[in-house]
Design a protein around this motif. Structure first.
Motif, PDB file in Angstrom:
ATOM      1  N   ALA A  61       0.840  -1.210   0.000  1.00 26.31           N
ATOM      2  CA  ALA A  61       0.000   0.000   0.000  1.00 26.31           C
ATOM      3  C   ALA A  61       0.870   1.255   0.000  1.00 26.31           C
ATOM      4  O   ALA A  61       0.582   2.226  -0.724  1.00 26.31           O
ATOM      5  N   GLY A  62       1.954   1.262   0.759  1.00 25.47           N
ATOM      6  CA  GLY A  62       2.859   2.403   0.779  1.00 25.47           C
ATOM      7  C   GLY A  62       3.518   2.642  -0.568  1.00 25.47           C
ATOM      8  O   GLY A  62       3.651   3.789  -1.013  1.00 25.47           O
ATOM      9  N   GLY A  66       2.984   5.904  -2.932  1.00 25.97           N
ATOM     10  CA  GLY A  66       4.160   6.645  -3.391  1.00 25.97           C
ATOM     11  C   GLY A  66       4.211   6.783  -4.898  1.00 25.97           C
ATOM     12  O   GLY A  66       4.553   7.847  -5.421  1.00 25.97           O
ATOM     13  N   PHE A  67       3.871   5.721  -5.625  1.00 30.47           N
ATOM     14  CA  PHE A  67       3.871   5.783  -7.083  1.00 30.47           C
ATOM     15  C   PHE A  67       2.839   6.783  -7.593  1.00 30.47           C
ATOM     16  O   PHE A  67       3.112   7.575  -8.497  1.00 30.47           O
ATOM     17  N   VAL A  68       1.644   6.732  -7.030  1.00 31.44           N
ATOM     18  CA  VAL A  68       0.590   7.665  -7.450  1.00 31.44           C
ATOM     19  C   VAL A  68       0.985   9.095  -7.111  1.00 31.44           C
ATOM     20  O   VAL A  68       0.813  10.009  -7.925  1.00 31.44           O
ATOM     21  N   TRP A  69       1.534   9.302  -5.929  1.00 35.63           N
ATOM     22  CA  TRP A  69       1.964  10.637  -5.509  1.00 35.63           C
ATOM     23  C   TRP A  69       3.020  11.183  -6.473  1.00 35.63           C
ATOM     24  O   TRP A  69       2.964  12.335  -6.896  1.00 35.63           O
ATOM     25  N   GLU A  70       3.997  10.373  -6.823  1.00 35.97           N
ATOM     26  CA  GLU A  70       5.061  10.801  -7.730  1.00 35.97           C
ATOM     27  C   GLU A  70       4.515  11.065  -9.132  1.00 35.97           C
ATOM     28  O   GLU A  70       4.924  12.012  -9.805  1.00 35.97           O
ATOM     29  N   TRP A  71       3.596  10.240  -9.592  1.00 38.05           N
ATOM     30  CA  TRP A  71       2.996  10.447 -10.908  1.00 38.05           C
ATOM     31  C   TRP A  71       2.256  11.785 -10.950  1.00 38.05           C
ATOM     32  O   TRP A  71       2.357  12.522 -11.925  1.00 38.05           O
ATOM     33  N   LEU A  72       1.514  12.093  -9.891  1.00 41.33           N
ATOM     34  CA  LEU A  72       0.808  13.376  -9.827  1.00 41.33           C
ATOM     35  C   LEU A  72       1.784  14.540  -9.742  1.00 41.33           C
ATOM     36  O   LEU A  72       1.566  15.598 -10.342  1.00 41.33           O
ATOM     37  N   ARG A  73       2.889  14.371  -9.014  1.00 45.59           N
ATOM     38  CA  ARG A  73       3.872  15.437  -8.871  1.00 45.59           C
ATOM     39  C   ARG A  73       4.568  15.742 -10.190  1.00 45.59           C
ATOM     40  O   ARG A  73       4.908  16.889 -10.478  1.00 45.59           O
ATOM     41  N   GLU A  74       4.779  14.731 -11.009  1.00 43.15           N
ATOM     42  CA  GLU A  74       5.494  14.915 -12.266  1.00 43.15           C
ATOM     43  C   GLU A  74       4.593  15.328 -13.427  1.00 43.15           C
ATOM     44  O   GLU A  74       5.075  15.481 -14.544  1.00 43.15           O
ATOM     45  N   MET A  75       3.307  15.502 -13.181  1.00 40.38           N
ATOM     46  CA  MET A  75       2.397  15.883 -14.259  1.00 40.38           C
ATOM     47  C   MET A  75       2.813  17.192 -14.907  1.00 40.38           C
ATOM     48  O   MET A  75       2.765  17.335 -16.130  1.00 40.38           O
ATOM     49  N   LYS A  76       3.242  18.180 -14.123  1.00 37.31           N
ATOM     50  CA  LYS A  76       3.615  19.471 -14.686  1.00 37.31           C
ATOM     51  C   LYS A  76       4.839  19.340 -15.594  1.00 37.31           C
ATOM     52  O   LYS A  76       4.927  20.015 -16.614  1.00 37.31           O
ATOM     53  N   PHE A  77       5.774  18.451 -15.246  1.00 42.54           N
ATOM     54  CA  PHE A  77       6.954  18.258 -16.082  1.00 42.54           C
ATOM     55  C   PHE A  77       6.599  17.580 -17.405  1.00 42.54           C
ATOM     56  O   PHE A  77       7.148  17.921 -18.450  1.00 42.54           O
ATOM     57  N   ARG A  78       5.685  16.626 -17.342  1.00 42.73           N
ATOM     58  CA  ARG A  78       5.253  15.974 -18.584  1.00 42.73           C
ATOM     59  C   ARG A  78       4.518  16.957 -19.471  1.00 42.73           C
ATOM     60  O   ARG A  78       4.667  16.937 -20.694  1.00 42.73           O
TER      61      ARG A  78
END
Length: 117
Positions: A61-62, A66-78
């Motif tokens: 679960a952790g 973490g994967f979802v959090w990082e994917w959302l954080r990198e949306m602006k870079f994509r």
């Protein structure tokens, strides 16, 4: 290098299996505090699970969070990279149409810029 990878995975599997066998005892896992489940009218029955299942489930679960959090954080870079690609294609299109309008003759300024790039 491949054998080293297999050796590491075998050691990791051995450690995980040993920890799982050592922690086979059942624990009570409550999804809600008893007071809150009483207020909501839900049954407050705990889940009876082996301890290693709870630990491994928490790790999984952790990782997922973490994967979802990082994917959302990198949306602006994509989004920025997508916009840069779009602008690059637009510049190439404009260069092609400009040189075609001049009859294939390249502009001196554009030729200098392209030679430095």
């Amino acid at each position: 290098m491949r054998y080293l990878k297999y050796l590491f995975l075998a050691a990791l599997a051995f450690v995980l299996i040993t920890v799982a066998l050592a922690n086979r005892g059942f624990v009570s896992l409550y999804l809600l505090p008893p007071e809150l489940s009483a207020i909501l009218g839900l049954s407050g029955e705990p889940l009876q699970l082996p301890l290693f299942v709870v630990v491994v489930g928490g790790i999984i679960a952790g990782l997922l969070i973490g994967f979802v959090w990082e994917w959302l954080r990198e949306m602006k870079f994509r989004g920025t990279a997508r916009q840069a690609e779009k602008l690059k294609k637009e510049v190439e299109t404009l260069r092609a149409t400009t040189s075609a309008e001049k009859g294939g003759k390249a502009d001196d300024v554009l030729a200098l810029l392209e030679s430095k790039a």
